[in-house]
Design a protein around this motif. Structure first.
Motif, short mmCIF file in Angstrom:
data_model
loop_
_atom_site.label_atom_id
_atom_site.label_comp_id
_atom_site.label_asym_id
_atom_site.label_seq_id
_atom_site.Cartn_x
_atom_site.Cartn_y
_atom_site.Cartn_z
N GLY A 1 0.84 -1.19 0.00
CA GLY A 1 0.00 0.00 0.00
C GLY A 1 0.88 1.24 0.00
O GLY A 1 2.02 1.20 0.46
N LEU A 2 0.33 2.33 -0.55
CA LEU A 2 1.05 3.60 -0.56
C LEU A 2 0.01 4.71 -0.65
O LEU A 2 -0.88 4.67 -1.50
CB LEU A 2 2.02 3.69 -1.75
CG LEU A 2 2.88 4.95 -1.81
CD1 LEU A 2 3.92 4.97 -0.69
CD2 LEU A 2 3.58 5.05 -3.16
N ALA A 3 0.16 5.70 0.22
CA ALA A 3 -0.74 6.85 0.21
C ALA A 3 0.00 8.07 -0.32
O ALA A 3 1.21 8.21 -0.12
CB ALA A 3 -1.26 7.12 1.62
N ALA A 4 -0.74 8.97 -0.98
CA ALA A 4 -0.14 10.16 -1.57
C ALA A 4 0.67 10.98 -0.56
O ALA A 4 1.74 11.50 -0.93
CB ALA A 4 -1.21 11.01 -2.24
N PRO A 5 0.24 11.14 0.69
CA PRO A 5 1.09 11.89 1.63
C PRO A 5 2.49 11.29 1.78
O PRO A 5 3.45 12.02 2.07
CB PRO A 5 0.31 11.82 2.95
CG PRO A 5 -1.12 11.71 2.52
CD PRO A 5 -1.07 10.82 1.30
N GLN A 6 2.63 10.00 1.56
CA GLN A 6 3.94 9.36 1.68
C GLN A 6 4.90 9.75 0.57
O GLN A 6 6.09 9.46 0.66
CB GLN A 6 3.79 7.83 1.70
CG GLN A 6 3.10 7.32 2.95
CD GLN A 6 3.01 5.83 2.94
OE1 GLN A 6 2.06 5.26 2.37
NE2 GLN A 6 3.99 5.17 3.52
N ILE A 7 4.38 10.40 -0.48
CA ILE A 7 5.28 10.94 -1.51
C ILE A 7 5.18 12.46 -1.53
O ILE A 7 5.51 13.10 -2.51
CB ILE A 7 4.99 10.34 -2.90
CG1 ILE A 7 3.54 10.55 -3.32
CG2 ILE A 7 5.37 8.86 -2.95
CD1 ILE A 7 3.30 10.53 -4.80
N GLY A 8 4.69 13.01 -0.42
CA GLY A 8 4.68 14.46 -0.27
C GLY A 8 3.46 15.18 -0.80
O GLY A 8 3.43 16.40 -0.85
N ARG A 9 2.42 14.43 -1.20
CA ARG A 9 1.19 15.04 -1.73
C ARG A 9 0.06 14.91 -0.71
O ARG A 9 -0.42 13.79 -0.47
CB ARG A 9 0.76 14.36 -3.02
CG ARG A 9 1.79 14.35 -4.13
CD ARG A 9 1.62 15.55 -5.03
NE ARG A 9 2.48 15.43 -6.20
CZ ARG A 9 2.05 15.42 -7.43
NH1 ARG A 9 0.76 15.52 -7.69
NH2 ARG A 9 2.90 15.32 -8.44
N PRO A 10 -0.40 16.01 -0.12
CA PRO A 10 -1.46 15.93 0.89
C PRO A 10 -2.86 15.83 0.27
O PRO A 10 -3.73 16.67 0.50
CB PRO A 10 -1.27 17.22 1.69
CG PRO A 10 -0.72 18.19 0.70
CD PRO A 10 0.10 17.38 -0.27
#
Length: 196
Positions: free
Chosen positions: A45-54
């Motif tokens: 899993g990967l959420a957008a905040p984890q790549i700097g996108r809130p």
């Protein structure tokens, strides 16, 4: 394209993410890049905040769990090939008994702890084509979805640990935020000292 994963300590991981619409710039490209980034780091899993996108976007692919011999055939079948993007997700209901499972996070490498979560989750969301869905999941599928959903709410799995566990992890979390950790995927560390 592989994007660096944001490490523990970055303020973006603590923001409640904003909803997006179908006009969000380069959304399809962003989703493709997030899949590449997640697979490169061996994540499920990967959420957008984890790549700097809130923004309220996360991905889940539970296929790696489908090889677990300890799971029932029904569970393995549910996990195999489960690959979805969740946009503007909202958990409607969490039900069932609390159960513990050892969780980790790509933003907090080398830290794994048992986390209690409800066994069943009902979630409404849009897919990558902005088609609405309302679905109910249980077991490991529910857990991965709950973990990623927490990211778009500004919550990390370490927040769900006991006060004692949090105290014991404090030093390690500080080291992660400073980049004092060996990791085999690209990361961005919020407190890493810049080379002169």
């Amino acid at each position: 394209m592989i994007i660096p994963i944001v490490a523990y300590g970055d303020p973006v991981l603590r923001k409640v993410a904003k909803e997006i619409d179908a006009d969000y710039p380069e959304l399809s490209n962003l989703i493709d890049n997030m899949w590449d980034t997640m697979y490169n780091a061996n994540g499920v899993g990967l959420a957008a905040p984890q790549i700097g996108r809130p923004i309220r976007l996360f991905l889940v692919d539970t296929t790696p769990f489908s090889d677990d011999e300890e799971l029932s055939e029904t569970e393995r079948t549910a996990l195999k090939g489960f690959k979805k993007a969740f946009i503007n997700a909202k958990i409607e209901e969490e039900t069932g008994e609390d159960w513990s499972f050892n969780e980790g996070c790509l933003s907090i490498p080398d830290v794994r702890e048992d986390v209690k979560r409800k066994g069943t989750v009902t979630i409404s969301y849009m897919d990558e084509n902005f088609k609405p869905h309302r679905e109910t999941y249980d077991g490991l599928l529910a857990r991965v979805i709950q973990h990623e959903y927490d990211h778009i709410e500004g919550v990390l799995f370490t927040d769900k640990l006991s006060t004692l566990k949090k105290r014991l992890l404090k030093g390690r979390l500080k080291q992660i935020s400073q980049g004092k950790i060996a990791v085999d995927y690209r990361m961005r560390f919020p407190e890493m000292k810049k080379a002169r």
